[in-house]
Design a protein around this motif. Structure first.
Motif, PDB file in Angstrom:
ATOM      1  N   ASN A   1       1.403   0.394   9.807  1.00 11.74           N
ATOM      2  CA  ASN A   1       0.596  -0.431   8.896  1.00 11.74           C
ATOM      3  C   ASN A   1       0.698  -1.919   9.216  1.00 11.74           C
ATOM      4  O   ASN A   1       0.355  -2.757   8.383  1.00 11.74           O
TER       5      ASN A   1
ATOM      6  N   ARG B   1      -0.905   1.033   4.301  1.00  8.84           N
ATOM      7  CA  ARG B   1      -1.223  -0.391   4.204  1.00  8.84           C
ATOM      8  C   ARG B   1      -1.299  -0.832   2.756  1.00  8.84           C
ATOM      9  O   ARG B   1      -1.006  -1.986   2.443  1.00  8.84           O
TER      10      ARG B   1
ATOM     11  N   HIS C   1      -4.387   4.223   1.068  1.00  8.90           N
ATOM     12  CA  HIS C   1      -4.221   3.690   2.422  1.00  8.90           C
ATOM     13  C   HIS C   1      -5.525   3.719   3.202  1.00  8.90           C
ATOM     14  O   HIS C   1      -5.900   2.729   3.855  1.00  8.90           O
TER      15      HIS C   1
END
Length: 739
Positions: A29, A145, A264
């Motif tokens: 990420n 992320r 994400h």
């Protein structure tokens, strides 16, 4: 979120686990990285963090104080005693390295062996998910992320989850402590690594929350069915561990895998899908396992579109996954060993910028933003370097950094980076290019560019009435001495001259000031040698090291574009000659792809194809499609993986304000295909470019209304592009024009 298999062009799959860590499949990420080997009954998931660097005593290193020695250094260089000048440029220091990048630890997942049927592991580039399945069992992992977590779902029956720091190359001075425990009704697994006391950070920590039917058992966790593992990583400069805060963060997060994945994917998929390449690959080829793809190319005598297409997508996926809090390191964001080559740092004299080459034109501004964060944190140190070494204003960048500071201390008589004047300009160029592509204001970057111009103004000196840059350095080589040995310190390295010219031009453009005009007009001109090649030093009498891996003297071709076949044909021909007389030394990935970028700018498609084939046919890609530094998969290194998409883009589309080139350097083996989403200097997006059998068509969209000349191998046209409206251009099969 995982309904059916991902599209074949946007994933890799394998029918066997990784034999060693470099073949582990990858996800990240931009802060955390995860390596998934895929062993069914004894998995070792290696966790990385972009800021995990081992203290080695250089945390507080500073640039040598050399300003008072400059008159003597210049005298030695100009009287032919260049080796002595190199000794002085070290400040009398031994060679020291940046703090080395290291893995954190491995999460272990162990189970009783059972027969393995229908084994498969794959990485979905669209989602960043790595899935391992066998015998009706499955493990899924990604790095979020949205939530800054490593996430793994276990659906494999009973197993034991633990953690280990027993990874290759671990120094005895790093000590691990692992424990499993229950807190507030939740089961946690904690691992801590303690650094040696040599200055720098105190240690690092990983805390994993195990949700499901689980119970602590000593330093491991017994799992009796499906389970969700979420892990947070941390690094501390003091003995005050932040475990409690990490526990609260994990406990407060979503408690199911689909929700975490959806959060994400909302941040990952959009950037990844902005650009796409379709090389008209047959479906059966797209469905080959990754090992078959790479093996087929090694045995072939031409470029394999199936592998190139996959490498394009994998490279963008890996580049984005490795970029966030920082841009990619030499190994991206991944390593499974404590002995990463060249400290696994950011090597800035070539490698970092090559990896970033596809960020702006490849519609990944997030990657450039990560690079901007690295630069912003170090600009003050670059000012310190300029004052210490040259007594000058402005910015002097180091050749390498571990990400914690930008002080220039890595010096040696063979690598006198105190004489490398172009570093700050080189590292700022991607930020200037971002402005050209997006039109976003430069902001603080404009001031930094002006400081680079001021630095060159201050270090320029007169030699017999002529301006010169002394000392000067072309990484990582030098003119040959009488014995045929390269001696690095020299006068007027072409890279330094080109950086000075471009810096002063751009500084005037972005500030509106003309205070550099007179100095720019006095800069040394480029030199063409007796072979008709652009010389590596704009100084007479120097013999080049023609078998060297670097091609820094072609800086005015790529990246700056000052030397161009249309505008400066004589210099472009000399640059092409310089490219073709250069040997290949050790076949390093960065050297070959640097050459490929230059060949693309010079419009030589066959040469681009030859350089690409040197990479893909030299067994340089692991089964993860992460690359090696050298042929035969020697030294885990992200240069080829991250740079190759940029080479393909530059071969298919090039741009500058007012001019767009379609297929400027098409490799002969790529006879048809479609490229979508490339972003160009001048704020134009090539929504779609298609070529086939002597025909090329494109759909262009400009942010602001403008007139642009579009060139192709089959003709050119002047197009008026209204703001926000797609315009089609076509050449070849029917008369060129717009529609």
């Amino acid at each position: 979120m995982t309904c059916g298999p991902p599209p074949a062009a946007h994933r890799i799959w394998d029918d066997a686990p990784a034999v060693d860590w470099p073949d582990a499949f990858l996800t990240g990420n931009g802060e955390y990285g995860l390596m998934v080997p895929g062993e069914p009954h004894a998995e070792r998931l290696v966790l990385n963090h972009h800021r995990f660097v081992l203290p080695n005593g250089t945390h507080d290193a500073r640039a040598p104080q050399l300003a008072a020695l400059l008159p003597r250094i210049r005298e030695l260089v100009l009287t032919g005693r260049r080796a002595e000048a190199g000794e002085l440029l070290t400040g009398g220091r031994e060679l020291t390295w940046t703090q080395p990048y290291h893995p954190g630890f491995a999460l272990t997942v162990d189970a009783a062996p059972t027969p393995v049927r229908d084994y498969r592991r794959h990485t979905d580039f669209r989602t960043g998910e790595v899935v391992v399945s066998w015998s009706g069992r499955r493990r899924r992992s990604f790095v979020s992320r949205a939530d800054r977590l490593v996430v793994t779902h276990l659906d494999q029956g009973g197993c034991v989850v633990g953690a280990t720091g027993d990874l290759p190359g671990r120094p005895d001075t790093v000590h691990y402590d692992t424990t499993a425990y229950r807190h507030d009704g939740l089961v946690f697994l904690r691992v801590r690594g303690r650094y040696p006391d040599v200055g720098g950070a105190y240690g690092f920590e990983g805390v994993t929350l195990v949700r499901g039917d689980a119970e602590p058992a000593g330093d491991r966790v017994l799992v009796h069915g499906p389970a969700l593992l979420t892990t947070v990583l941390d690094r501390t400069r003091s003995p005050r561990w932040r475990t409690a805060a990490q526990e609260r963060r994990l406990a407060a997060g979503p408690d199911d895998y689909p929700t975490l994945l959806a959060r994400h994917v909302a941040r990952h998929t959009g950037p990844y899908r902005r650009v796409d390449l379709d090389l008209a690959v047959p479906a059966a080829d797209r469905d080959l396992p990754v090992g078959a793809l790479t093996a087929r190319q090694v045995a072939a005598d031409r470029l394999d579109p199936a592998l190139l297409e996959r490498l394009f997508h994998a490279g963008r996926y890996l580049l984005f996954s490795a970029s966030g809090v920082l841009p990619p390191r030499l190994t991206g964001i991944w390593t499974g060993s404590w002995d990463a080559a060249w400290a696994g740092d950011f090597t800035t004299d070539a490698n970092l910028n090559l990896q970033l080459a596809g960020a702006n034109v490849g519609a990944l501004p997030e990657v450039t933003a990560a690079h901007a964060r690295l630069v912003r944190a170090q600009v003050d140190h670059w000012r310190d370097n300029a004052r210490a070494v040259y007594g000058a204003r402005g910015l002097l960048a180091p050749s390498r950094t571990d990400g914690e500071h930008g002080h220039l201390f890595h010096v040696h008589p063979h690598w006198p980076f105190t004489a490398w004047l172009a570093g700050a300009h080189w590292l700022l160029h991607p930020l200037y290019e971002h402005h050209q592509v997006t039109g976003e204001p430069l902001g603080e970057v404009a001031g930094w560019l002006a400081e680079v111009a001021d630095f060159f103004t201050d270090v320029l000196t007169d030699v017999d009435g002529q301006p010169a840059l002394v000392p000067s350095y072309s990484p990582e080589t030098g003119p040959l001495d009488d014995t045929g040995r390269p001696v690095p310190v020299a006068v007027n390295a072409t890279m330094d001259v080109a950086a000075a010219r471009h810096a002063m031009t751009v500084a005037a453009e972005v500030t509106g000031s003309q205070r550099w005009a007179a100095t720019r007009d006095r800069l040394p001109g480029y030199r063409i040698d007796e072979r008709g090649a652009l010389a590596e030093w704009a100084w007479p009498g120097y013999r080049p090291d023609d078998d060297h891996r670097h091609v820094s003297h072609l800086y005015p071709v790529w990246p700056t574009g000052e030397v161009d076949p249309d505008d400066t044909p004589e210099l472009a021909a000399a640059a092409h000659r310089a490219l073709t007389v250069r040997g290949d030394e050790d076949g390093s990935a960065h050297g070959t792809l640097h050459r490929a970028l230059v060949a693309a700018r010079l419009g030589d498609g066959p040469l681009v194809g030859a350089y690409l084939r040197r990479i893909v046919a030299a067994d340089m890609f692991f089964r993860s499609l992460m690359s090696a530094h050298n042929p035969g998969r020697v030294t885990y290194n992200a240069d080829a993986a991250h740079t190759l998409p940029a080479v393909l883009i530059e071969a298919l589309v090039q741009s500058r304000p007012g001019l767009l080139r379609l297929l400027p350097a098409l490799p002969p083996d790529l006879t048809r295909g479609t490229l979508r989403g490339v972003t160009c200097r001048g704020r134009i997006t090539v929504e779609e470019l298609t070529w086939d059998e002597g025909r090329v068509t494109a759909r262009l969209v400009a942010v602001s209304a403008q007139r642009v000349r579009v060139r192709s191998p089959y003709g050119d046209a002047v197009c008026d592009l209204p703001a926000g409206t797609a315009v089609r251009v076509a050449f070849g099969g029917r008369p060129a024009g717009t529609g």
